[in-house]
Each structure stands twice: as C-alpha cells, then as structure tokens.
Design a protein around this motif. Structure first.
Motif, short mmCIF file in Angstrom:
data_model
loop_
_atom_site.label_atom_id
_atom_site.label_comp_id
_atom_site.label_asym_id
_atom_site.label_seq_id
_atom_site.Cartn_x
_atom_site.Cartn_y
_atom_site.Cartn_z
N VAL A 129 45.82 41.91 38.34
CA VAL A 129 46.09 42.28 37.18
C VAL A 129 47.41 43.62 36.66
O VAL A 129 48.41 43.40 35.80
N CYS A 177 43.09 37.47 33.80
CA CYS A 177 42.43 38.82 33.76
C CYS A 177 40.88 37.81 33.98
O CYS A 177 41.22 37.22 32.79
N ILE A 178 40.26 37.54 34.50
CA ILE A 178 38.63 37.68 34.61
C ILE A 178 37.59 37.72 33.56
O ILE A 178 37.02 38.06 34.07
N ASN A 179 37.87 38.83 32.57
CA ASN A 179 37.50 39.51 32.37
C ASN A 179 35.66 40.20 33.16
O ASN A 179 34.15 40.15 32.74
N CYS A 180 36.36 40.41 34.88
CA CYS A 180 34.91 40.46 35.46
C CYS A 180 34.44 42.04 35.53
O CYS A 180 33.46 42.29 35.48
N MET A 181 34.96 43.01 34.89
CA MET A 181 34.61 43.85 33.87
C MET A 181 34.41 45.33 35.45
O MET A 181 33.86 46.23 35.34
N LEU A 182 35.16 45.20 36.54
CA LEU A 182 35.18 45.62 37.57
C LEU A 182 36.30 47.39 37.00
O LEU A 182 36.01 48.48 37.64
N CYS A 183 37.73 46.66 36.79
CA CYS A 183 38.43 47.99 36.43
C CYS A 183 37.79 48.82 35.72
O CYS A 183 37.40 50.31 35.53
N ALA A 208 40.58 46.34 30.53
CA ALA A 208 40.86 45.31 30.49
C ALA A 208 41.10 44.75 28.90
O ALA A 208 41.88 43.79 28.87
N PRO A 233 46.01 46.37 35.01
CA PRO A 233 45.48 46.75 34.17
C PRO A 233 46.49 48.18 32.99
O PRO A 233 46.62 48.34 32.52
N CYS A 236 41.21 45.77 40.70
CA CYS A 236 41.76 44.64 40.03
C CYS A 236 41.30 43.38 40.99
O CYS A 236 42.34 43.20 41.57
N PRO A 237 40.84 42.56 41.34
CA PRO A 237 40.65 41.18 41.73
C PRO A 237 41.58 40.35 41.78
O PRO A 237 42.33 39.19 42.79
N GLU A 238 42.38 40.24 40.54
CA GLU A 238 43.24 39.04 39.66
C GLU A 238 44.73 40.03 40.07
O GLU A 238 45.58 38.80 39.61
S1 SF4 Z 1 39.29 44.07 37.29
FE1 SF4 Z 1 40.88 42.54 36.33
S2 SF4 Z 1 40.49 40.90 36.28
FE2 SF4 Z 1 38.60 42.13 35.95
S3 SF4 Z 1 38.23 42.66 34.04
FE3 SF4 Z 1 39.45 44.61 34.80
S4 SF4 Z 1 41.66 43.62 34.26
FE4 SF4 Z 1 40.26 41.62 33.74
#
Ligand code: SF4
Lengths: 113, 248
Positions: free
Chosen positions: B220, B150-156, B173, B222, B216-218
């Motif tokens: 993860v 997770c890169i804490n991008c907050m897209l989720c 996240a 969640p 989620c771009p990574e």
């Molecule tokens: S979208 Fe993915 S990478 Fe971005 S905050 Fe949420 S869990 Fe982390």
C-alpha cells in the motif's frame, strides 16, 4: 480536533529537503573542482562573483541558504525527538535560531558583494 | 516435500491465570512448504488446544493473522518456514495490548479508522444526470487505487516507532485510507477528514521513518500517503493564512 499549524515549519523543511537533494551533490562537485583549480569556465570565480552581484541572484542564493539550513535544522529536531530528547520546544528553538542566524549571516555577506 | 522439526517459542498469556506473559516452547514436525500459520494450526490441533490466535483466510486477504515473527511484524500466512532456518519466535503484534496469547486488543485502531470516515461522502454534482452513475477515468482511478489495497492488518502500526511513542498518533493505515477517499474523484468529504488528518496527531506525528511501507504485505505504501497528505495540508495552510483571497 483542530488542524495543526505545523505546516509553517514543515513547508520550508520539505522545500529545503527537495532542494538539498538536487542541488547539494552538484554544489559539492563544483566546489571540489574549483578547489582543485578545475572549475569549468562558466563557473569561474569572476563569473560567479559577477552573477552574485545581481539582486535576483542574491535573493535566490539567500533562499537556497535559508531553505537548506532550515531543512537541516528541522531534521535535527525530529531526530532528537526520535532519539528520546523530549524537550522539543527547547530543541526546536535552538536549531531554528541557528538556521536563522546562518541565513542572516549569508544575507549580510551577499549584501556586501 | 520434506519434513523437519522446527522449534517455536510462542508468547502465552491468559489474563485469568497468568501474572505476566511468558514464552512456551513447542518442538513440532513441520512440512517444508508450510507457513507459520500452518504450524500454529498444527500445534493447536495436535499439541496444545489452548493456544489462541486470530486467522481466517490463509491467503493474505483478511488481515487477521498479523503477529511478530522473530521480532518483525508479519502475516503468519505469508511467512514461510523455509525462510526461518532456526528457532521461530512468535509474539502478538507490538504496540497493542494483549488480550490472550497472540490475540491483541485492536479497539484503538478501529476507533481511529472510524474518525477519518473511510467511506464515500458523495460530491454534489459528481453523479451523472439521469443515470446517477459516477464516471471515473483510469487516470482518476490510478490516483487512489494503491491505497484501496489495505487489508487492515495493522502490521504498519506494529512497525511504526512513532505509534509506539505517541499512542494518540492516528497512524499509517488510517491516514492511507482517509487519503484513499480524499483522492477519489467521486468524493467530497475531504474537508471533514482533514480535521483528523491535518491535526497534530494526524500526519504531523509522523517523522517519515518509513517502516510502515517496508512491512506492508499489500504494498500500500502508507508512508507515501502520509507524505502526500503533509504536502496537501501544507498547501492548504499557506493558502488559508497567506492568500485568503483564494478562499471561496
Ligand atoms: S500494513 Fe499495509 S495492509 Fe496492513 S494495515 Fe498497514 S497499510 Fe494496511
């Protein structure tokens, strides 16, 4: 913050969901086959009737009915909430009571076999 | 590589001057291989230096450039212009207050993240005697590795309808990151984190929409972390209330 008591209702929901995912397609197929008169011998009416006579089979059937109904009820409750119906306590009471009534009905039928 | 003129509609808001947010149009020549962030940088450098947005790494690692691109939560540095044939509408991340233009106020997320203690709370006795090292097998690493990405991008958070409805919901996240440490064999802090994760505004506000994992771009996932926490919290509840003899 306190830990929630939500697991009481979520536990049977998750169990029922898993059960439904695996069991329902098979049940639908078998019921259709039986309706068309093509049920395999192993699942012939007489055999199933005899099986349901055993107390362990009855318990399992009641369990399957309860979990499936509960899972559907809980899913409906959440769907209502997501659709904007915010009277959650009322919705929850109605759907859970229906699930319990259905289970009660199934238990009564099973007891009469 | 070719060039083409791309139409942008960017949300602008300056709380000191504007009564309400509004859209501003930019029509700019862009190179075909650019991402949305390149175009924003180009606008800021040569068209309109007042445009504000966050960015840092330009390679999907820092998690700063999350914004709504044509209504979907995206990293601006990962959104290629070639995937958007028409007008591109850029807005700040949904569900967060706007500080200025595309910059959002993220205090809520940061405060929630701190609540689940996303750091190692060492398990007594997990360190090897003498060396003080924590040995971990590849299988133990695999249990939580995905959630470390997770890169804490907050897209989720921008994708989650429940977070939009229930601002107190701790969110995808934060749950994934709390779960990441709970699943770590070196860690002993699960009981502390459960006070937040197993609370009503923890996992139980989630109705398993699954949008978090889609955006989620990574990768993860969640939503998977949330479901795992739900199952574990349910087992906790049943053992605690129905099988008290199992409690140490
Ligand atoms: S979208 Fe993915 S990478 Fe971005 S905050 Fe949420 S869990 Fe982390």
């Amino acid at each position: 913050m306190a830990r929630s008591n939500k697991p009481i209702v979520w536990g049977p929901f998750a169990a029922g969901g898993t059960l439904t995912a695996f069991l329902s397609p098979a049940l639908i197929l078998l019921t259709l086959l039986a309706a068309l008169g093509h049920a395999p011998d192993l699942f012939a009416y007489d055999r199933l009737h005899a099986l349901a006579g055993h107390w362990l089979a009855r318990l399992a059937l009641a369990g399957v009915v309860f979990l499936s109904l509960w899972s559907a009820a809980h899913r409906l409750r959440i769907t209502c909430y997501d659709l904007g119906v915010r009277a959650d306590t009322l919705v929850a009471s109605v759907v859970y009571v229906v699930a319990l009534a259905g289970t009660g009905g199934a238990v009564l039928y099973l007891a009469r076999i | 590589m070719g060039e083409r003129t791309v139409e942008f509609e960017v949300l602008r808001y300056n709380p000191e001057k504007d009564a309400a947010p509004h859209f501003q149009r930019y029509s700019v020549k862009c190179r075909e291989e650019w991402v949305v962030l390149d175009a924003l940088n180009h606008i800021k450098e040569s068209v309109d230096p007042t445009l504000s947005y966050r960015w840092s790494c330009h390679m999907a690692v820092c998690g700063s450039c999350g914004m709504m691109v044509n209504g979907e939560p995206k990293l601006a540095c990962k959104s290629f212009l070639r995937d958007y044939p028409g007008l591109i509408r850029v807005e700040p991340l949904r569900h967060f207050p706007v500080e200025r233009d595309l910059v959002t106020v993220i205090d809520d997320f940061v405060a929630k993240l701190a609540r689940v203690k996303p750091f190692l709370i060492p398990q007594p006795g997990a360190a090897q005697a003498g060396t003080g090292e924590y040995a971990q097998t590849p299988a133990q690493l695999k249990r939580y590795k995905q959630f470390t990405l997770c890169i804490n991008c907050m897209l989720c958070y921008a994708a989650c309808p429940e977070y939009g409805l229930i601002p107190e919901y701790i969110g995808p996240a934060v749950i994934a990151l709390g779960h990441r440490w709970n699943e770590d064999s070196r860690d002993g802090g699960r009981a502390q984190r459960q006070e937040e994760l197993a609370a009503t505004n923890g996992v139980w506000d989630c109705s398993f929409v699954g949008a978090c994992s889609e955006v989620c771009p990574e990768h993860v996932d969640p939503a998977a972390a949330i479901q795992q926490v739900k199952i574990k919290s349910t087992i906790d509840w049943y053992t605690e209330h129905l099988m008290p003899w199992l409690n140490k």
